[in-house]
Enzyme design. Sequence first.
Site, short mmCIF file in Angstrom:
data_model
loop_
_atom_site.label_atom_id
_atom_site.label_comp_id
_atom_site.label_asym_id
_atom_site.label_seq_id
_atom_site.Cartn_x
_atom_site.Cartn_y
_atom_site.Cartn_z
N ASN A 136 -26.55 10.37 -30.87
CA ASN A 136 -25.85 9.98 -32.10
C ASN A 136 -26.23 8.57 -32.55
O ASN A 136 -25.56 7.98 -33.39
CB ASN A 136 -24.33 10.08 -31.90
CG ASN A 136 -23.84 9.19 -30.78
OD1 ASN A 136 -24.61 8.43 -30.19
ND2 ASN A 136 -22.55 9.26 -30.47
N HIS A 138 -26.35 5.83 -30.58
CA HIS A 138 -25.71 4.70 -29.89
C HIS A 138 -26.71 3.95 -29.02
O HIS A 138 -27.71 4.50 -28.56
CB HIS A 138 -24.47 5.13 -29.11
CG HIS A 138 -24.70 5.86 -27.82
ND1 HIS A 138 -24.09 7.06 -27.52
CD2 HIS A 138 -25.44 5.57 -26.73
CE1 HIS A 138 -24.44 7.45 -26.32
NE2 HIS A 138 -25.27 6.56 -25.81
N GLU A 143 -20.75 3.22 -29.93
CA GLU A 143 -20.75 4.48 -30.67
C GLU A 143 -20.74 4.25 -32.18
O GLU A 143 -20.36 3.16 -32.65
CB GLU A 143 -19.52 5.29 -30.27
CG GLU A 143 -19.44 5.62 -28.78
CD GLU A 143 -20.39 6.74 -28.36
OE1 GLU A 143 -21.43 6.95 -29.01
OE2 GLU A 143 -20.07 7.42 -27.36
C1 GLP Z 1 -25.84 6.89 -22.26
C2 GLP Z 1 -25.97 5.40 -21.89
C3 GLP Z 1 -27.04 4.77 -22.71
C4 GLP Z 1 -28.24 5.68 -22.68
C5 GLP Z 1 -27.98 6.88 -23.53
C6 GLP Z 1 -29.05 7.95 -23.47
O1 GLP Z 1 -24.60 7.22 -22.72
N1 GLP Z 1 -24.80 4.63 -21.98
O2 GLP Z 1 -27.33 3.47 -22.20
O3 GLP Z 1 -29.35 5.01 -23.19
O4 GLP Z 1 -26.69 7.40 -23.28
O5 GLP Z 1 -29.00 8.66 -22.28
P1 GLP Z 1 -30.23 9.52 -21.77
O6 GLP Z 1 -31.32 8.57 -21.48
O7 GLP Z 1 -29.74 10.21 -20.53
O8 GLP Z 1 -30.57 10.47 -22.86
#
Ligand code: GLP
Length: 260
Positions: A136, A138, A143
Amino acid sequence: MEILLRPQAAEASYRAARVIARLVREKPACVLGLATGRTPVLLYRELARLHREENLDFSRVTTFNLDEYVGLPASHPQSYRWFMEEEFFRYINIDRKNTNLPDGCASDLRQECRDYEKRISAAGGIDLQVLGLGSNGHIGFNEPTGSLGSRTWVKILSQQTMKDNSELFENSADVPRHCITMGIGTIMEARHCLVMAFGPKKSHAVAAMIEGPITSMCPASVLQFHPRTTIVLDEPAAAGLSNLEHYRWIEQNKLDWQKY
Ligand code: GLP
Protein backbone atom coordinates in the site's frame (compact mmCIF):
# COMPACT_ATOMS: atom_id res chain seq x y z
CA MET A 1 15.28 9.68 -7.74
CA GLU A 2 17.90 7.28 -9.02
CA ILE A 3 16.21 4.17 -10.42
CA LEU A 4 18.15 0.95 -10.99
CA LEU A 5 16.33 -1.79 -12.88
CA ARG A 6 17.43 -5.40 -12.87
CA PRO A 7 15.67 -8.44 -14.33
CA GLN A 8 15.52 -10.33 -11.05
CA ALA A 9 15.53 -9.72 -7.32
CA ALA A 10 18.91 -11.40 -6.84
CA GLU A 11 20.76 -9.08 -9.24
CA ALA A 12 18.92 -6.09 -7.79
CA SER A 13 19.97 -7.15 -4.28
CA TYR A 14 23.63 -7.51 -5.35
CA ARG A 15 23.50 -3.97 -6.68
CA ALA A 16 21.99 -2.70 -3.42
CA ALA A 17 24.74 -4.54 -1.50
CA ARG A 18 27.35 -2.68 -3.54
CA VAL A 19 25.81 0.65 -2.58
CA ILE A 20 26.13 -0.28 1.10
CA ALA A 21 29.57 -1.89 0.75
CA ARG A 22 30.92 1.27 -0.84
CA LEU A 23 29.68 3.35 2.09
CA VAL A 24 31.08 0.93 4.69
CA ARG A 25 34.48 0.98 2.96
CA GLU A 26 34.54 4.75 2.61
CA LYS A 27 33.21 5.43 6.11
CA PRO A 28 33.90 2.43 8.39
CA ALA A 29 32.07 4.02 11.35
CA CYS A 30 28.95 4.76 9.32
CA VAL A 31 25.36 4.58 10.57
CA LEU A 32 23.07 2.26 8.64
CA GLY A 33 19.29 2.26 8.84
CA LEU A 34 18.01 -1.25 8.28
CA ALA A 35 14.72 -2.85 7.28
CA THR A 36 13.08 -6.21 7.81
CA GLY A 37 10.60 -8.20 5.71
CA ARG A 38 11.15 -10.56 2.80
CA THR A 39 12.63 -7.92 0.52
CA PRO A 40 16.09 -7.35 2.11
CA VAL A 41 16.89 -11.04 2.77
CA LEU A 42 19.09 -11.44 -0.32
CA LEU A 43 20.75 -8.10 0.37
CA TYR A 44 21.78 -9.31 3.84
CA ARG A 45 23.02 -12.60 2.40
CA GLU A 46 25.18 -10.77 -0.12
CA LEU A 47 26.57 -8.42 2.54
CA ALA A 48 27.39 -11.47 4.68
CA ARG A 49 29.22 -12.98 1.68
CA LEU A 50 31.16 -9.75 1.16
CA HIS A 51 32.14 -9.86 4.82
CA ARG A 52 33.24 -13.51 4.59
CA GLU A 53 35.00 -13.43 1.25
CA GLU A 54 36.04 -9.81 0.75
CA ASN A 55 36.66 -8.66 4.32
CA LEU A 56 33.86 -6.13 4.43
CA ASP A 57 34.28 -4.90 7.98
CA PHE A 58 31.23 -4.06 10.12
CA SER A 59 33.11 -3.77 13.41
CA ARG A 60 32.64 0.01 13.63
CA VAL A 61 29.22 0.22 11.98
CA THR A 62 26.14 1.31 13.96
CA THR A 63 22.65 0.25 12.88
CA PHE A 64 19.12 1.48 13.56
CA ASN A 65 16.18 -0.57 12.41
CA LEU A 66 13.07 1.11 11.14
CA ASP A 67 10.51 -0.60 13.28
CA GLU A 68 9.42 -3.32 15.69
CA TYR A 69 6.15 -4.91 16.72
CA VAL A 70 4.68 -3.92 20.07
CA GLY A 71 4.49 -6.82 22.50
CA LEU A 72 6.93 -9.23 20.86
CA PRO A 73 10.09 -9.80 22.93
CA ALA A 74 13.48 -10.22 21.22
CA SER A 75 13.17 -13.97 21.83
CA HIS A 76 10.00 -14.20 19.67
CA PRO A 77 10.76 -15.61 16.19
CA GLN A 78 8.55 -13.01 14.53
CA SER A 79 10.12 -10.06 16.31
CA TYR A 80 12.28 -7.90 14.12
CA ARG A 81 15.19 -8.20 16.59
CA TRP A 82 15.09 -11.97 16.07
CA PHE A 83 14.88 -11.49 12.30
CA MET A 84 17.95 -9.24 12.23
CA GLU A 85 19.93 -11.69 14.32
CA GLU A 86 18.93 -14.69 12.19
CA GLU A 87 19.18 -13.06 8.77
CA PHE A 88 22.14 -10.74 9.20
CA PHE A 89 23.91 -9.94 12.46
CA ARG A 90 25.06 -13.48 13.22
CA TYR A 91 26.90 -13.61 9.87
CA ILE A 92 28.90 -10.40 10.21
CA ASN A 93 31.34 -8.92 12.71
CA ILE A 94 29.03 -6.25 14.07
CA ASP A 95 29.20 -5.31 17.74
CA ARG A 96 25.71 -6.03 19.12
CA LYS A 97 26.05 -2.94 21.33
CA ASN A 98 25.93 -0.91 18.12
CA THR A 99 22.70 -2.48 16.83
CA ASN A 100 19.51 -0.64 17.69
CA LEU A 101 15.85 -1.56 17.30
CA PRO A 102 12.92 0.04 19.07
CA ASP A 103 11.91 -1.98 22.13
CA GLY A 104 8.30 -2.99 21.54
CA CYS A 105 8.08 -4.35 25.08
CA ALA A 106 9.24 -1.16 26.83
CA SER A 107 7.12 -0.30 29.85
CA ASP A 108 6.73 3.26 28.56
CA LEU A 109 6.36 3.05 24.78
CA ARG A 110 6.12 6.80 24.28
CA GLN A 111 9.37 7.36 26.15
CA GLU A 112 10.97 4.58 24.11
CA CYS A 113 10.02 6.44 20.91
CA ARG A 114 11.51 9.70 22.16
CA ASP A 115 14.67 7.90 23.28
CA TYR A 116 15.02 6.20 19.89
CA GLU A 117 15.04 9.56 18.13
CA LYS A 118 17.66 10.80 20.62
CA ARG A 119 19.84 7.75 20.01
CA ILE A 120 19.73 8.34 16.25
CA SER A 121 20.74 11.99 16.72
CA ALA A 122 23.48 11.08 19.22
CA ALA A 123 24.95 8.67 16.64
CA GLY A 124 25.19 11.56 14.17
CA GLY A 125 22.12 10.68 12.08
CA ILE A 126 21.67 7.91 9.55
CA ASP A 127 24.04 7.81 6.58
CA LEU A 128 22.03 5.32 4.56
CA GLN A 129 18.54 4.00 5.21
CA VAL A 130 17.42 0.72 3.64
CA LEU A 131 13.68 0.70 2.93
CA GLY A 132 11.27 -1.95 1.74
CA LEU A 133 7.91 -0.94 0.36
CA GLY A 134 4.51 -2.07 1.59
CA SER A 135 2.00 -3.08 -1.08
CA ASN A 136 0.00 0.00 0.00
CA GLY A 137 3.02 2.29 -0.36
CA HIS A 138 4.07 2.30 3.30
CA ILE A 139 7.67 2.72 4.41
CA GLY A 140 8.66 1.52 7.87
CA PHE A 141 5.18 1.05 9.25
CA ASN A 142 3.97 4.48 8.14
CA GLU A 143 0.60 3.67 6.67
CA PRO A 144 -1.37 5.69 4.08
CA THR A 145 -2.84 8.99 5.31
CA GLY A 146 -0.40 9.24 8.24
CA SER A 147 1.53 12.48 8.61
CA LEU A 148 4.36 13.01 6.14
CA GLY A 149 6.23 14.83 8.92
CA SER A 150 5.88 12.15 11.61
CA ARG A 151 8.62 11.10 14.04
CA THR A 152 9.26 7.73 15.71
CA TRP A 153 5.99 6.78 17.36
CA VAL A 154 3.53 4.00 18.18
CA LYS A 155 1.37 3.24 15.15
CA ILE A 156 -1.59 1.00 14.42
CA LEU A 157 -1.08 -1.33 11.47
CA SER A 158 -3.56 -1.18 8.61
CA GLN A 159 -5.62 -4.28 7.93
CA GLN A 160 -3.87 -4.59 4.54
CA THR A 161 -0.44 -4.68 6.21
CA MET A 162 -1.63 -7.18 8.83
CA LYS A 163 -2.89 -9.39 5.99
CA ASP A 164 0.38 -9.04 4.02
CA ASN A 165 2.48 -9.82 7.10
CA SER A 166 0.26 -12.67 8.34
CA GLU A 167 2.05 -15.03 5.90
CA LEU A 168 5.04 -14.84 8.23
CA PHE A 169 3.04 -15.87 11.30
CA GLU A 170 1.79 -19.40 11.96
CA ASN A 171 -1.59 -18.05 12.94
CA SER A 172 -2.90 -14.84 11.36
CA ALA A 173 -4.62 -13.94 14.65
CA ASP A 174 -1.13 -13.59 16.16
CA VAL A 175 -0.13 -10.59 14.01
CA PRO A 176 0.30 -7.65 16.40
CA ARG A 177 -1.83 -4.59 15.69
CA HIS A 178 0.65 -2.08 17.05
CA CYS A 179 4.23 -1.23 16.29
CA ILE A 180 6.90 1.36 16.91
CA THR A 181 8.21 2.85 13.69
CA MET A 182 10.55 5.63 12.69
CA GLY A 183 8.36 8.39 11.30
CA ILE A 184 8.44 9.73 7.77
CA GLY A 185 10.21 12.82 9.10
CA THR A 186 12.85 10.60 10.72
CA ILE A 187 13.39 8.64 7.49
CA MET A 188 13.62 11.83 5.43
CA GLU A 189 16.60 12.96 7.53
CA ALA A 190 18.71 9.99 6.44
CA ARG A 191 21.43 11.24 4.11
CA HIS A 192 20.74 8.56 1.51
CA CYS A 193 17.64 6.37 1.14
CA LEU A 194 17.91 2.99 -0.58
CA VAL A 195 14.49 1.57 -1.47
CA MET A 196 14.11 -2.01 -2.63
CA ALA A 197 10.94 -3.48 -4.13
CA PHE A 198 10.52 -6.84 -5.81
CA GLY A 199 7.70 -8.82 -7.33
CA PRO A 200 4.39 -7.99 -9.05
CA LYS A 201 2.56 -7.26 -5.78
CA LYS A 202 4.65 -4.10 -5.42
CA SER A 203 4.21 -2.72 -8.95
CA HIS A 204 1.28 -0.47 -8.08
CA ALA A 205 3.04 1.03 -5.04
CA VAL A 206 6.28 1.46 -7.04
CA ALA A 207 4.49 3.43 -9.77
CA ALA A 208 2.74 5.59 -7.16
CA MET A 209 6.03 6.22 -5.32
CA ILE A 210 8.02 7.26 -8.40
CA GLU A 211 5.53 8.66 -10.88
CA GLY A 212 2.47 9.52 -8.80
CA PRO A 213 1.71 12.73 -6.94
CA ILE A 214 3.28 13.31 -3.53
CA THR A 215 0.51 12.26 -1.22
CA SER A 216 0.03 10.63 2.17
CA MET A 217 -2.10 8.06 0.29
CA CYS A 218 1.28 6.66 -0.80
CA PRO A 219 3.71 7.54 2.01
CA ALA A 220 6.76 6.48 -0.06
CA SER A 221 5.94 9.19 -2.62
CA VAL A 222 7.38 11.75 -0.17
CA LEU A 223 10.80 10.43 -1.19
CA GLN A 224 10.41 12.52 -4.35
CA PHE A 225 11.40 15.37 -2.04
CA HIS A 226 14.46 13.57 -0.70
CA PRO A 227 17.74 14.87 -2.14
CA ARG A 228 19.25 11.40 -2.53
CA THR A 229 17.11 8.33 -3.03
CA THR A 230 18.20 5.21 -4.90
CA ILE A 231 15.47 2.74 -5.87
CA VAL A 232 16.40 -0.81 -6.83
CA LEU A 233 13.70 -2.80 -8.63
CA ASP A 234 13.26 -6.11 -10.35
CA GLU A 235 11.26 -6.20 -13.58
CA PRO A 236 7.94 -7.37 -12.12
CA ALA A 237 8.01 -4.54 -9.55
CA ALA A 238 8.87 -2.02 -12.27
CA ALA A 239 6.12 -3.21 -14.63
CA GLY A 240 3.69 -0.40 -13.78
CA LEU A 241 6.13 2.45 -14.54
CA SER A 242 5.45 4.60 -17.63
CA ASN A 243 8.98 5.88 -18.17
CA LEU A 244 10.99 2.67 -18.11
CA GLU A 245 13.00 3.55 -21.23
CA HIS A 246 14.01 6.85 -19.69
CA TYR A 247 15.29 5.15 -16.50
CA ARG A 248 17.30 2.67 -18.59
CA TRP A 249 18.74 5.51 -20.67
CA ILE A 250 19.81 7.41 -17.56
CA GLU A 251 21.53 4.35 -16.12
CA GLN A 252 23.33 3.60 -19.38
CA ASN A 253 24.74 7.12 -19.57
CA LYS A 254 26.10 7.50 -16.07
CA LEU A 255 29.61 8.78 -15.62
CA ASP A 256 31.96 6.28 -14.03
CA TRP A 257 31.84 7.91 -10.60
CA GLN A 258 28.03 7.84 -10.69
CA LYS A 259 27.90 4.06 -10.96
CA TYR A 260 27.85 1.50 -8.15
C1 GLP B 1 6.57 -4.50 6.55
C2 GLP B 1 7.71 -3.70 7.21
C3 GLP B 1 8.38 -2.84 6.21
C4 GLP B 1 8.64 -3.67 4.98
C5 GLP B 1 7.35 -3.92 4.26
C6 GLP B 1 7.45 -4.87 3.09
O1 GLP B 1 5.36 -4.25 7.10
N1 GLP B 1 7.36 -2.93 8.34
O2 GLP B 1 9.57 -2.29 6.76
O3 GLP B 1 9.50 -2.99 4.13
O4 GLP B 1 6.34 -4.28 5.17
O5 GLP B 1 7.59 -6.18 3.51
P1 GLP B 1 8.13 -7.32 2.54
O6 GLP B 1 9.54 -6.98 2.25
O7 GLP B 1 8.01 -8.59 3.33
O8 GLP B 1 7.27 -7.30 1.34
